[in-house]
Structure formats: C-alpha cells, structure tokens
Design an enzyme around this catalytic site. Structure first.
Site, PDB file in Angstrom:
ATOM      1  N   GLU A  46      41.678  47.792  40.940  1.00 26.27           N
ATOM      2  CA  GLU A  46      41.780  47.797  42.397  1.00 26.27           C
ATOM      3  C   GLU A  46      41.662  49.215  42.966  1.00 26.27           C
ATOM      4  O   GLU A  46      42.316  50.147  42.484  1.00 26.27           O
ATOM      5  CB  GLU A  46      43.122  47.174  42.790  1.00 26.27           C
ATOM      6  CG  GLU A  46      43.375  47.107  44.279  1.00 26.27           C
ATOM      7  CD  GLU A  46      44.721  46.476  44.610  1.00 26.27           C
ATOM      8  OE1 GLU A  46      44.938  46.158  45.793  1.00 26.27           O
ATOM      9  OE2 GLU A  46      45.548  46.296  43.694  1.00 26.27           O
ATOM     10  N   LYS A 115      40.216  41.912  50.093  1.00 23.12           N
ATOM     11  CA  LYS A 115      41.556  41.410  49.791  1.00 23.12           C
ATOM     12  C   LYS A 115      42.105  40.670  51.008  1.00 23.12           C
ATOM     13  O   LYS A 115      42.106  41.205  52.122  1.00 23.12           O
ATOM     14  CB  LYS A 115      42.463  42.583  49.414  1.00 23.12           C
ATOM     15  CG  LYS A 115      43.817  42.207  48.854  1.00 23.12           C
ATOM     16  CD  LYS A 115      44.526  43.472  48.360  1.00 23.12           C
ATOM     17  CE  LYS A 115      45.860  43.199  47.718  1.00 23.12           C
ATOM     18  NZ  LYS A 115      46.478  44.453  47.201  1.00 23.12           N
ATOM     19  N   CYS A 151      44.419  41.381  43.237  1.00 26.57           N
ATOM     20  CA  CYS A 151      45.847  41.642  43.060  1.00 26.57           C
ATOM     21  C   CYS A 151      46.735  40.623  43.788  1.00 26.57           C
ATOM     22  O   CYS A 151      46.957  39.521  43.298  1.00 26.57           O
ATOM     23  CB  CYS A 151      46.175  43.074  43.477  1.00 26.57           C
ATOM     24  SG  CYS A 151      47.754  43.670  42.793  1.00 26.57           S
TER      25      CYS A 151
END
Length: 559
Positions: A46, A115, A151
C-alpha cells in the site's frame, strides 16, 4: 488442454516515506527479479511509491506530482513484455486525492483502483487525507480477473459508511483477491489478520493474497509476514516476518478454482516478535534519518542493558557507544555490570563521572535553595546533568542518543534517572518493565535472524537478577516508592490498554490505594510523556498517536 496458471511475485519490501526515487528503484529491482522468475505480475504494498504512512506529506502538490511521475515512468518500462506491476501510490483524479493501487502493464497504466474504506482510528488518519473511492470490479492480468481491495477494504465493520468491497468483487467476477497492506505490528496481530482474511475467503469463496510491507517508520513497525490462503482456507504461502522477501507463487486453476502450494516460513511471535520489532524499529529510524551511529547512557541497570543489546543487534557494535555517568550514589556493582555488558557486546565504552557537573549546579543554586530542605530536586539534577552530557557528545560526534525509559516508568513519570527524556529514539518506550526482564533473559539465549550482535550471553545475569534499579541509594530501590513491577504493570495494563475504570481495576484484585496512586501518576505525567522522544510501538495502545490524552485534565473516575 494445458493447465492454466499465473505466476505472482510478492515483493515484501521496506520503502522509505518521501524517497520516491528510491522506492521506485526498489519496485524496479523487484520487477527484474519477478521477470527472472517468469512471473506474470509483481505486487507491492500500500502506497509503496510514497512510503507508508506519508501523513500530511501526501497533501503537498509537489509530492503528489513526484509520485505520479514515478508511476508513469514505471508504467512505460512495462512495454518490454515483462511482468505487470501492481503498486500502491497516492493519486489525484478530478481534483480528489486517493489512496490508490495502479496496475502497470504493456507500457501504460492499465487500471487504477481506489481505497474505499478509510481507517480513522488508532494511528490511522486517512479520512482527513484521502477521498473515498468506489467499490470497483476486478482488473485483468494475463486473462485472470484479480480483485484489489486495499488494506482496510477487507477489515469488515458494521457501519453505514462501509463498502463491502470483497462482496462487490465476488459479484463482478474476481477469481483471486490480492490485498496490498500497510499493517503495523502489534503483539498477537498475526492471529487477528488471519481471522480477518479467513472470514473474507469464507464469504467470497476466493483465494486471497495478503501482501504487507516491512520496516520502521517513526514509531510504527511493519512486520511483513505476508501470506496467502486458498479458497478452502489452507495456507497457500507464508513469508517471514521482519525481513524483506521476494517470493514468486505459482497459482494453478483447478476444478475448485485457483490454488497455490507455496513456501511456508516460520513466523516469530510473542516476546521474540516484540524484540525483533524493537531491533527493526531502531535500525530503520537510524538508517532512514541518516545518523552515523548511536550512543546511550549505560547505568548498569536492566533497561540500558536491553537497549544496548538492541542497538548492537540493529546496527552492529562499531556503531554503538556506551557512556557510564556515575555519581556518588552509583554502586560499585552497577559500575562492574556496565563494564561487563560493554565487553560482552563489544561496544566502545567510557566512564565519565558527573560529580563536578552536579556539584556545580548545586553551587549555582545554593543562594536560591538556602533554607530549603533537600528533596527530589537535587536528585533530578543528576538526570539533567547526564542528559546534557549525552546530548553534548551527540552534537559533537553526530551519533543519536538512544533513550532507555521503559513503559512502566514512562507511565508514572519516573523515567528520568539516566536522562531518559533526552535523545532521539527509545526502542523500549512501549515495553513494560516485566517484559524488559523477559526480553533480557530471552536475548541471552536467542537473537533474531539478521541481528548483528554476538550470540550467547550478552547481558550479565546479575543485571537481570538483582533489584530493579540503576542506582542503589541508601539501600533503596525504585520499588520503595512504586508497587512491585508485576502489580504496577498489571494496573497499568488495565488503565492504559483496556481503559478500565477505577472500580473495574480494583475488582481485578488490586489494592484501591495503590490503584488510586498509580492512576494519579498516570494522569499527571502526561506532560512528561509529551516531551519524550519517539519510540517503537509494540502494544495496541501506546503513549503515541493512538492514546492522546489532554495534559490539562481534571477528570477522575468516581470512587
């Protein structure tokens, strides 16, 4: 009909926040390794190009442009027919800043995924930095549809804002899930990650690759320990913790979906993992900030002994300097043990008596203190003198001062005896005193892979077994004014880690008067902790960004 397969290289690497050029070079080298393995895709963690977490640096337009330029250059390089690259980066689109993952292939940016679920708890502050991305479908690599939740997108929570990204990916045809992570270390987090991933695999019926970064960034430690699960929850692969690793996995399509039978490394846990995290945290803080080495006050006590061992394991003996700063209260046993420690570790070691400095301070203050009784003020002059001398050596030599206050004494404002509020970094800031003893004994029988210190007994056993104090003052120990450390640490674990009330803490069997005193010291010492150097984060709640109490605070639990 030939068997369908895809080779995916996991690049568990150590980026540096802000070093866009260096991080891009790491990505480039990982791709070359993947290319040599015949891989179809190489995956990085990430926000890899920026380094994680970039905090407010990511809001700087020049930094955003540098990251974009690096991604575009890496994309052009994929025109050579080698593996595609899946890499995390900040990305500005339509005036909004996203935490993104870019698929680079065939000389171009083939896809971008943003994200959707932004963490805003503990050490995370992403809702202030990034815009929420949509729950998007999979990307395609060599004919295989790959879902890319980032994530927090797999850390399911029940809230109105949460986007079920994995569910969306399953419904839109994903065949394999690849999750780039920047997941900080905390004790026992391996089991938590595994349970989260197992839940997502069970819900989706898809295999999942969990790729995490490693390295230290300020107080945060990223332990790597990347892994993959097959759709039946069997372990497809396990990478080691606390070290860089590049591994290529071969995934084969079967009648039951995609499967892999990759290497499974042993992952250190418990006290061993905590010690390895302390070593990695100090190593990266020194390396990434550019210090040539470190120095620390060696008192003959257990805290400085453990910190010295950590420093040598992190940097090598040639980059560690120990300084004993004795005063008239320093016992001979402390002098002897400090010398034995320095010899066992092989570090440069000096003894610099501080009597002249302390007496000089007292002489200067004599007119002001005339008629007043001696108290802890004069004792604290020792700590101030030591801190001043250590900082002077640091300024002259360039070496960073390692501070040595443990979490127990930091909690109650006692971490001042050896100038422990001065310096650059504290590797045991989040380690309670009872664990300091355990880690010291552990280090005499074990050291992490890659540790640069000597094997065997490096901390003299007498330091571990004698009373827990750096200096014996008229046969007193720290525990004459504090409860025994097993009791103190138990109370602090209730008050700090669990946020227990006074009543709940007492209900666990602790004396109400002791709990009241510890709670009082905990609250009134907040200003001291704010002045302390950064240090390695080990627990779920340390005295850093995930426990932010006001200094001026009149609240106390009802009695």
């Amino acid at each position: 009909m030939s068997e369908q397969q895809i080779k995916i290289t996991l690049a568990q690497l150590n980026p540096t926040v802000g070093d866009v050029t260096g991080n891009a070079a790491k990505a480039r080298a990982a791709r070359e390794r993947a290319k040599a393995d015949g891989a179809d895709l190489v995956v990085l963690s990430e926000l890899f190009i920026a380094g994680y977490p970039p905090e407010d640096l990511v809001l700087k337009p020049a930094f955003q442009s540098a990251c974009r330029a690096a991604i575009e250059e890496l994309a052009r390089e994929t025109a050579d027919g080698g593996p595609a690259v899946l890499v995390g980066t900040p990305w500005v689109e339509d005036g909004k800043l996203y935490n993104a993952c870019a698929l680079l292939d065939e000389g171009r940016i083939a896809a971008l995924r943003f994200k959707a679920n932004l963490p805003n708890y503990g050490v995370f502050d992403e809702k202030r930095l990034f815009a929420r991305g949509p729950a998007s479908g999979p990307v395609t690599v060599r004919g295989v549809r790959i879902g890319v939740p980032i994530c927090e997108d797999i850390w399911l929570e029940e809230s109105e804002e949460y986007e079920n990204v994995v569910e969306c990916l399953g419904e839109t045809g994903a065949e394999i899930l690849i999750v780039p992570n920047g997941s900080p270390y905390a004790r026992d987090k391996t089991d938590l990650r595994l349970s989260i991933v197992a839940a997502r695999v069970t819900e989706s019926g898809l295999p999942l690759i969990y790729l995490n970064e490693i390295g230290g960034q300020d107080e945060l430690i990223f332990d790597g320990a990347s892994f993959a699960l097959n759709a039946d929850l069997s372990v497809a692969a396990q990478l080691p913790a606390f070290e860089e690793n590049i591994t290529t996995l071969v995934w084969r399509k079967t009648a039951d979906g995609w499967r892999c039978n990759g290497p499974v490394a042993e992952v250190v846990e418990g006290d061993r993992a905590d010690y390895a995290a302390c070593v990695l945290g100090l190593r990266d803080y020194v390396r990434k900030t550019g210090f040539p080495g470190v120095l620390l006050g060696v008192s003959g006590g257990i805290d400085s002994a453990l910190c010295a061992a950590i420093a040598v394991d992190a940097l090598g003996a040639d980059k560690v300097r120990g300084v004993m700063l004795p005063f008239r209260y320093t016992a001979q046993v402390s002098l002897d043990d400090a010398a034995k420690l320095a010899t066992a570790l092989g570090i440069r070691y000096e003894v610099l008596p501080i009597a002249d400095a302390v007496n000089g301070f007292e002489k200067i203050l004599a007119p002001v203190f005339a008629g007043l009784e001696r108290d802890i003020t004069e004792e604290n002059l020792q700590a101030r003198a030591r801190g001043t001398l250590l900082m002077a050596i640091s300024n002259k030599t360039g070496a960073m001062v390692v501070t040595t206050g443990n979490k127990s004494e930091m909690s109650v404002g006692y971490a001042t005896l050896y100038g422990d509020m001065n310096g650059g970094f504290n590797p045991i800031k989040d380690i309670y005193k009872t664990e300091v003893f355990r880690l010291s004994a552990l280090r005499n029988s074990w050291k992490p892979d890659g540790a640069l210190g000597p094997s065997g007994e490096v901390i003299p056993p007498n330091i571990i077994t004698r009373p827990p104090t750096a200096e014996l003052r008229d046969n007193q120990t720290d525990q004459d004014s504090l409860p025994p450390y097993d009791i103190l640490d138990g109370i602090l674990e209730c008050l700090v880690e669990r946020e227990c009330s006074f009543e709940d803490t007492v209900a666990r069997g602790y004396d109400p008067a002791i709990v009241k005193r510890v709670e009082h010291l905990l609250y009134v010492s907040e200003y001291k902790r704010r002045q302390a150097p950064p240090g390695v984060k080990i627990s779920s709640r340390n005295f850093g960004r995930d426990r932010r109490y006001p200094i001026t605070n009149a609240f106390r639990d009802a009695r």
